[in-house]
Design an enzyme around this catalytic site. Sequence first.
Site, mmCIF file in Angstrom:
data_model
loop_
_atom_site.group_PDB
_atom_site.id
_atom_site.type_symbol
_atom_site.label_atom_id
_atom_site.label_comp_id
_atom_site.label_asym_id
_atom_site.label_seq_id
_atom_site.Cartn_x
_atom_site.Cartn_y
_atom_site.Cartn_z
ATOM 1 C CG HIS A 1 -0.338 -0.197 2.628
ATOM 2 N ND1 HIS A 1 0.580 0.816 2.957
ATOM 3 C CD2 HIS A 1 -0.579 -1.282 3.359
ATOM 4 C CE1 HIS A 1 0.894 0.679 4.265
ATOM 5 N NE2 HIS A 1 0.330 -0.737 4.569
ATOM 6 C CG HIS B 1 4.009 -1.378 2.277
ATOM 7 N ND1 HIS B 1 2.818 -2.073 2.022
ATOM 8 C CD2 HIS B 1 4.315 -1.719 3.565
ATOM 9 C CE1 HIS B 1 2.457 -2.755 3.097
ATOM 10 N NE2 HIS B 1 3.303 -2.761 4.078
ATOM 11 C CB CYS C 1 1.118 -8.965 18.457
ATOM 12 S SG CYS C 1 0.283 -8.305 17.136
ATOM 13 C CG HIS D 1 -1.379 -5.407 14.135
ATOM 14 N ND1 HIS D 1 -0.055 -5.480 14.671
ATOM 15 C CD2 HIS D 1 -1.332 -5.358 12.892
ATOM 16 C CE1 HIS D 1 0.583 -5.430 13.575
ATOM 17 N NE2 HIS D 1 0.013 -5.216 12.634
ATOM 18 C CE LYS E 1 2.128 1.016 10.402
ATOM 19 N NZ LYS E 1 2.089 -0.452 10.350
ATOM 20 C CE LYS F 1 -5.631 -9.263 3.320
ATOM 21 N NZ LYS F 1 -4.899 -10.308 3.140
HETATM 22 N N1 MSP Z 1 9.182 -7.170 7.938
HETATM 23 C C1 MSP Z 1 9.332 -6.089 8.823
HETATM 24 C C2 MSP Z 1 10.733 -5.338 8.703
HETATM 25 C C3 MSP Z 1 11.848 -6.219 8.781
HETATM 26 S S1 MSP Z 1 13.374 -5.317 8.525
HETATM 27 C C4 MSP Z 1 14.682 -6.419 8.842
HETATM 28 C C5 MSP Z 1 8.064 -5.060 8.846
HETATM 29 N N2 MSP Z 1 7.521 -4.987 7.517
HETATM 30 S S2 MSP Z 1 6.183 -4.255 7.101
HETATM 31 O O1 MSP Z 1 5.990 -4.598 5.960
HETATM 32 O O2 MSP Z 1 5.253 -4.292 8.196
HETATM 33 O O3 MSP Z 1 6.799 -2.743 7.086
HETATM 34 C C6 MSP Z 1 7.806 -2.258 6.332
HETATM 35 C C7 MSP Z 1 8.038 -0.885 6.456
HETATM 36 O O4 MSP Z 1 6.935 -0.034 5.968
HETATM 37 C C8 MSP Z 1 8.448 -0.261 7.777
HETATM 38 O O5 MSP Z 1 9.394 0.750 7.881
HETATM 39 C C9 MSP Z 1 7.029 0.307 8.185
HETATM 40 O O6 MSP Z 1 7.184 1.443 8.975
HETATM 41 C C10 MSP Z 1 6.768 0.955 6.778
HETATM 42 N N3 MSP Z 1 5.263 1.184 6.674
HETATM 43 C C11 MSP Z 1 4.007 0.269 6.673
HETATM 44 N N4 MSP Z 1 3.120 0.987 6.672
HETATM 45 C C12 MSP Z 1 3.141 2.283 6.741
HETATM 46 C C13 MSP Z 1 2.559 3.472 6.802
HETATM 47 N N5 MSP Z 1 1.247 3.540 6.547
HETATM 48 N N6 MSP Z 1 3.370 4.540 6.848
HETATM 49 C C14 MSP Z 1 4.671 4.740 6.394
HETATM 50 N N7 MSP Z 1 5.254 3.703 6.568
HETATM 51 C C15 MSP Z 1 4.819 2.394 6.897
HETATM 52 O O7 MSP Z 1 7.796 -4.118 9.720
#
Ligand code: MSP
Length: 503
Positions: free
Chosen positions: A18, A21, A126, A147, A297, A300
């Site tokens: 999304h 990411h 979690c 979550h 935040k 899904k």
């Molecule tokens: N898999 C772990 C990271 C392991 S690194 C050794 C993880 N994955 S994640 O997919 O949940 O998140 C990846 C990155 O995306 C994180 O930096 C997280 O903060 C960022 N984001 C996920 N949702 C976000 C927003 N809504 N806004 C900004 N960044 C966000 O954590």
Amino acid sequence: MPLYYLTTPIFYVNDVPHIGHAYTAVNADALARWHRLIGDEVFFLTGTDEHGLKVARSAQEHNCTPQEWTDTTSARFSETWKRLNISNDDFIRTTEKRHHLAVKTFLERIRDRGYIYVGEYEGLYCVGCEAYYGEGELEAGSLCPIHKRPAEVLREENYFFKLSAFQEALLDFYTANPQVIRPQSKLNEALGFIRGGLEDFSISRNKKSVSWGVEIPWDRAHVVYVWTDALVNYLTALGYGQEDGRWESWWPAVHHLLGKDILRFHGVYWPAMCMAAGIDPPGHLQVHGWLLVGGEKMAKSRLNQIFPGDLADEFGVDGLRYHLLRDNPLGPDGDFTYEAMTQRYNSDLANNFGNLLSRVATVIEKGCGGVGPAPNPSSNLKGEVESHLGVVIEAWGRNSPSEGLEATWKLIQLANASLEATEPWKMQSGPQLDLVMGDALEILRIVAILASPAMPGACQVLWDAIGLEGSPGSAQIPQDLKWGGYCGGIQVTRRSPLFPRKK
Ligand code: MSP
């Protein structure tokens, strides 16, 4: 050539990407592109985090094996990053052989150095975070604060990592190197975790409860805890665990970009794990906030996700990239709204950036026979442009694409204001008109270079339209920003608007 190793967190494949990411990936990409411009040798890594309970459960819900599921969703990330023009040099998947090898080497090293032991664990877990919580950290009803779902009780015999042995060493490290975690407020948060007392944590899962992971090298009944496995990816991609030893020249001068939710893993666990393995802790953590939707935040489970492809269809890839970078500075949380995005697009991209190119190309077609003239070497715009360049370079140097772009747009405003003052569309062809248009072209050339980390596609179109060869992304800062770089005598092409106005 200075080395610049930049990483994004690796993304969980339980879901498709999304714009939260995309926010991380686009910021990292812009920084990587900026560092290429300033002459660094860049190694930019991103990838997917494919093990653990969360992914295994997603696979189950979709009636496929974890491997099938991760193959599908990992591809969604790599395809989306391609679409968004993310210029990563490597894309790591934790299911790859090279990664399994690195994790095994890393863990054996820690065990041999005496930092792993067997113990019994019972705790509230979690699955969304893939992390244990203490009672006090959960909300009423044992809900995870992120979550908003109940944590589950997990009990089993695990291998533990002696995190507690690193409390003093971590405090000493951050006292001596406070610049490692930025912004400062996040350093304070990490110090707060450390001072609050560090407990050993379990780094394995019995295969009876989770079997989707990297096997513990000395005990095949267990797999490595997903976070322990995931963090090692930053070393895997440098060839850790393999013969070549390349990783030592890139480490520890790494730059980890990460969201605030994973600060504890990167700012506490990871440096301690590195110390335990006899490796220096990572050199820089740049922590950013979340991109929220309606104050929440994206998730899904909340049905509030916005997908990057949908916005790219509507605003163009560069329209999306620009908005993410310009309107959501790295650090605080940002709130995504369609209205703010449309407004920013219309004002900065349609009315300023795109319009400048259109009016310059139109006047040159009519008054200069379509050939772009060289700038005036003693133009009074020269000094003003030079004073803004310093601001742009300084902002990017502080990892602030938002301010770097704001200062770059001052140059566009300068060029537009100068055209409005001189009204070249009313001037006769001749040397006077040539000087005015040469100056405008020179500013466009400089803007194309400075904005290319944010909008590589649009800046290339601009570059081609003003008759330049090669690509703005291959320019070198600062030498190519010198006034007078636009050679003149080359074809300028009028084209359809770069950013058509939105209603
Ligand atoms: N898999 C772990 C990271 C392991 S690194 C050794 C993880 N994955 S994640 O997919 O949940 O998140 C990846 C990155 O995306 C994180 O930096 C997280 O903060 C960022 N984001 C996920 N949702 C976000 C927003 N809504 N806004 C900004 N960044 C966000 O954590």
